[in-house]
Every structure is written in C-alpha cells, then in structure tokens.
Design a protein around this motif. Structure first.
Motif, short mmCIF file in Angstrom:
data_model
loop_
_atom_site.label_atom_id
_atom_site.label_comp_id
_atom_site.label_asym_id
_atom_site.label_seq_id
_atom_site.Cartn_x
_atom_site.Cartn_y
_atom_site.Cartn_z
N TYR A 164 0.91 -1.19 -0.03
CA TYR A 164 0.03 0.01 0.08
C TYR A 164 1.01 1.41 -0.02
N ARG A 165 2.09 1.24 0.95
CA ARG A 165 2.80 2.56 1.03
C ARG A 165 3.43 2.76 -0.36
N GLN A 166 4.07 1.51 -0.90
CA GLN A 166 4.75 1.77 -2.15
C GLN A 166 3.91 2.12 -3.12
N ASN A 167 2.69 1.77 -3.35
CA ASN A 167 1.73 2.03 -4.30
C ASN A 167 1.30 3.69 -4.24
N VAL A 168 1.07 4.01 -3.01
CA VAL A 168 0.59 5.45 -2.86
C VAL A 168 1.87 6.18 -3.23
N LYS A 169 2.91 5.81 -2.99
CA LYS A 169 4.15 6.66 -3.11
C LYS A 169 4.42 6.87 -4.72
N ALA A 170 4.25 5.50 -5.38
CA ALA A 170 4.23 5.47 -6.90
C ALA A 170 3.15 6.36 -7.49
N SER A 171 2.15 6.28 -6.97
CA SER A 171 1.14 7.20 -7.63
C SER A 171 1.20 8.52 -7.65
N ASN A 172 2.18 8.98 -6.74
CA ASN A 172 2.49 10.52 -6.87
C ASN A 172 3.81 10.86 -7.54
N GLU A 173 4.41 9.96 -8.19
CA GLU A 173 5.60 10.15 -8.82
C GLU A 173 5.42 10.05 -10.34
#
Length: 121
Positions: free
Chosen positions: A108-117
């Motif tokens: 979840y944390r990795q996907n949230v981070k990636a969605s903002n990049e």
C-alpha cells in the motif's frame, strides 16, 4: 463413508480459519479485534509452519504476529481506499496468496508513493 468423513474434515478446516478483516472496515469492536488476531495467528502459522519454510519457532511466530498486528493498525488509517482495495485484490484475492497485513501495508505504502511520482529525466 470415508469420503463423507473426509469432506466434513475439509469443511471444518476451512471453517476454523479466521476471516480477513478489511482494515478500513474495522470498527474496533472486541469481536473484530479477536477476528483480526485469529486471522494473523492462523496466517503466520500457515506461512511459517505449514509451508516449506520450516521456520516454525515461537520467536519467529511471535515476531511476525506482532509485525502483522502493527501493519493492520497502520492500515486502519489508510487515506486512499482505492489503492488499498487494489492491493488487497492483488495479494489476497488472487493466486499469489500473499495476504498478510505486513505485506499489504508495505505494498500500500509503495503504491501510494508510486502514484504520486512521474517519470522524468
């Protein structure tokens, strides 16, 4: 008769597994707390004792149980339900069978981070 007994045993083993609780649907009730704890204990035991890992030691089990409970608590405050639902679908509702709260929290944390990049030079 043996087939009937085998089927009954199989159904009971499925029934004895605690149900997955979606962190954003957690209401804090004692019943759900118990269900989360039971799910975590069952899942950790399955992963470390019933699999080919051969890591069924009390220290390992308690450490992983604590890690999964901490991850569950973190996920109860997730801000992006769509991302969390997608992670749950990927890791819990598919053939991957990696449905631990620790794994879900990490992804979840990795996907949230990636969605903002965005990709850039």
């Amino acid at each position: 008769m043996k087939k009937l007994l085998g089927l009954a045993t199989l159904l009971l083993s499925f029934a004895s597994h605690a149900a997955f609780v979606h962190p954003l649907d957690f209401d804090g009730s004692e019943a759900q707390k118990t269900e989360v704890i039971d799910y975590i204990k069952d899942r950790v035991y399955q992963d470390y004792c019933d699999s080919g890992l051969d890591m069924c030691q009390p220290t390992t089990l308690r450490m992983m149980e604590k890690q999964n409970l901490s991850a569950f608590k973190a996920l109860t405050t997730a801000k992006n339900r769509a991302v969390l639902d997608n992670v749950i679908a990927t890791y819990c509702d598919s053939a991957l069978d990696m449905c631990t709260y620790a794994n879900l929290d990490m992804m979840y944390r990795q996907n949230v981070k990636a969605s903002n990049e965005t990709l850039s030079w």
